[in-house]
Design a protein around this motif. Structure first.
Motif, PDB file in Angstrom:
ATOM      1  N   GLY A 121       0.810  -1.210   0.000  1.00 46.40           N
ATOM      2  CA  GLY A 121       0.000   0.000   0.000  1.00 46.40           C
ATOM      3  C   GLY A 121       0.842   1.258   0.000  1.00 46.40           C
ATOM      4  N   SER A 198      -6.770  -0.207   2.058  1.00 48.74           N
ATOM      5  CA  SER A 198      -6.991   0.822   3.073  1.00 48.74           C
ATOM      6  C   SER A 198      -5.803   1.775   3.171  1.00 48.74           C
ATOM      7  CB  SER A 198      -7.255   0.156   4.425  1.00 48.74           C
ATOM      8  OG  SER A 198      -7.600   1.115   5.389  1.00 48.74           O
ATOM      9  N   ILE A 199      -4.584   1.233   3.130  1.00 48.02           N
ATOM     10  CA  ILE A 199      -3.386   2.070   3.184  1.00 48.02           C
ATOM     11  C   ILE A 199      -3.304   2.964   1.946  1.00 48.02           C
ATOM     12  CG2 ILE A 199      -0.866   2.018   3.016  1.00 48.02           C
ATOM     13  CD1 ILE A 199      -1.676   1.500   5.799  1.00 48.02           C
ATOM     14  N   GLU A 201      -5.634   4.063   0.077  1.00 45.98           N
ATOM     15  CA  GLU A 201      -6.679   5.086   0.095  1.00 45.98           C
ATOM     16  C   GLU A 201      -6.371   6.184   1.101  1.00 45.98           C
ATOM     17  OE1 GLU A 201     -11.481   5.469   1.014  1.00 45.98           O
ATOM     18  OE2 GLU A 201     -10.526   3.494   0.883  1.00 45.98           O
ATOM     19  N   ASN A 202      -5.922   5.810   2.288  1.00 45.86           N
ATOM     20  CA  ASN A 202      -5.696   6.792   3.347  1.00 45.86           C
ATOM     21  C   ASN A 202      -4.413   7.592   3.164  1.00 45.86           C
ATOM     22  OD1 ASN A 202      -8.039   6.339   4.879  1.00 45.86           O
ATOM     23  ND2 ASN A 202      -7.129   4.562   5.885  1.00 45.86           N
ATOM     24  N   ARG A 203      -3.462   7.082   2.417  1.00 47.25           N
ATOM     25  CA  ARG A 203      -2.218   7.835   2.245  1.00 47.25           C
ATOM     26  C   ARG A 203      -2.438   9.107   1.431  1.00 47.25           C
ATOM     27  NH1 ARG A 203       1.347   4.876  -2.356  1.00 47.25           N
ATOM     28  NH2 ARG A 203       2.675   6.643  -1.867  1.00 47.25           N
ATOM     29  N   LEU A 226      -1.240   7.073   9.704  1.00 47.81           N
ATOM     30  CA  LEU A 226      -1.767   6.268   8.605  1.00 47.81           C
ATOM     31  C   LEU A 226      -2.228   4.884   9.056  1.00 47.81           C
ATOM     32  CD1 LEU A 226      -2.322   5.998   5.592  1.00 47.81           C
ATOM     33  CD2 LEU A 226       0.068   5.350   5.264  1.00 47.81           C
ATOM     34  N   ASN A 229      -5.463   4.490  11.491  1.00 49.14           N
ATOM     35  CA  ASN A 229      -6.758   4.666  10.851  1.00 49.14           C
ATOM     36  C   ASN A 229      -7.027   3.587   9.807  1.00 49.14           C
ATOM     37  OD1 ASN A 229      -7.899   7.454  11.825  1.00 49.14           O
ATOM     38  ND2 ASN A 229      -5.731   7.805  11.446  1.00 49.14           N
ATOM     39  N   SER A 230      -5.980   3.121   9.166  1.00 52.87           N
ATOM     40  CA  SER A 230      -6.163   2.121   8.108  1.00 52.87           C
ATOM     41  C   SER A 230      -6.422   0.731   8.657  1.00 52.87           C
ATOM     42  CB  SER A 230      -4.919   2.089   7.206  1.00 52.87           C
ATOM     43  OG  SER A 230      -4.680   3.347   6.625  1.00 52.87           O
TER      44      SER A 230
END
Length: 309
Positions: A121, A198-199, A201-203, A226, A229-230
């Motif tokens: 990710g 998830s990683i 998207e959140n980065r 990061l 939350n991921s």
């Protein structure tokens, strides 16, 4: 937080009654003679049938049977099999082994799956990303029993000779590592893919860009902002997966000859020992409910935006 915990515990009560009643009805209301084959090749005598019918309250309607079963369950009596063996003793013997196996499987899938998901990710497209995607696709496409047999043949006496084909009656953690890999292989692939998505998207989220703009170290940005939350969707999957692995260990336990809950529930279904099947499934329901509560409480620890008032 205390009020939230109490509210969640109250919410679990109707869920417990609803699921256990459904399980009880599905198991005991199966068509056919419950005493078929209990007396060998001959039909059971009327005296035996009358005794067992009274003992298991089979003359009562299903609602009365369920209430009587709960009354016994709440006093610690999990019931008896048709031959008089205590279901509680059977579970007490098998449960610790399956729990160890499931915990090892969850730990393996969490460590390997999260590591693979986080690395791919963060790095994005490349050789490692393609390798993880191909590997996880391969694991997802394989049934668990195939993975278990391949590991047994490759690492057992016919292969490298690192493990025994069958584990001992009371296996330790070392003996359960390979069965744990086989049991958790499918979930490990899902964890890796879920963490990767998830990683990735959140980065691109605003709070990550803000942390980088403030000059915070890369390790702090990844671990504190990061990853915390991921990991929430991954945590949800892992929490509920513990109960799923305990209930779905029938094949893995059969391949490695593990005397756990999987074999117990399989024999119960095969021999139509309804009390055994109901007892094991009720235990798994309790595990599911407990893990769902634990996961909900961990949300507030991982994500400061979540508060339970």
């Amino acid at each position: 937080m205390t009020r939230y915990v109490l509210r969640r515990l109250l919410q679990l009560i109707p869920v417990f009654f609803g699921t256990t009643f459904l399980i009880y009805v599905l198991v005991w209301a199966v068509p056919g003679d419950p005493f078929s084959g209990k007396c060998g090749q001959t039909a059971c005598p009327p005296a035996y049938i009358a005794l067992m019918t009274e003992k298991f309250h089979l003359d009562d309607n299903i609602f009365v049977q369920y209430v009587k079963y709960l009354g016994s369950l709440f006093t610690g009596d999990w019931g008896e099999t048709f031959n008089g063996t205590s279901v509680g003793e059977l579970i007490a013997t098998s449960y610790p082994i399956t729990l160890r196996l499931a915990v090892i499987a969850v730990a393996i899938e969490a460590v390997i799956g999260l590591t693979a998901g986080v690395l791919t990710g963060l790095r994005g497209k490349g050789f490692l990303d393609n390798l993880v995607l191909v590997s996880t696709t391969f694991l997802i496409s394989l049934p668990v029993f195939v993975t278990a047999i391949v590991l047994q043949l490759a690492l057992g006496g016919n292969g490298l000779g690192w493990i025994e084909a069958s584990v001992s009656d009371d296996p330790g953690i070392g003996e359960l590592i390979v069965p744990g890999i086989a049991l958790g292989s499918l979930s490990m692939a899902y964890v890796a893919r879920l963490a990767r998505t998830s990683i990735a998207e959140n980065r691109r989220a605003d709070y990550v860009r803000t942390a980088i703009a403030k000059g915070q170290p890369q390790s702090r940005v990844v671990l504190v902002h990061l990853l915390r939350n991921s990991v929430i969707p991954v945590l949800t999957f892992l929490g509920t997966d513990l109960g799923a692995l305990m209930g779905g260990a029938i094949v893995t336990e059969g391949v490695f000859n593990i005397n756990g809950l999987g074999g117990l529930i399989f024999r119960g279904i095969q021999n139509r020992e309804s009390a055994t099947v109901v007892g094991v499934v009720v235990l798994l329901v309790l595990v599911y409910l407990l893990m769902s509560l634990v996961v909900d409480l961990l949300y507030a620890v991982l994500d400061p935006r979540i508060r339970y008032d």
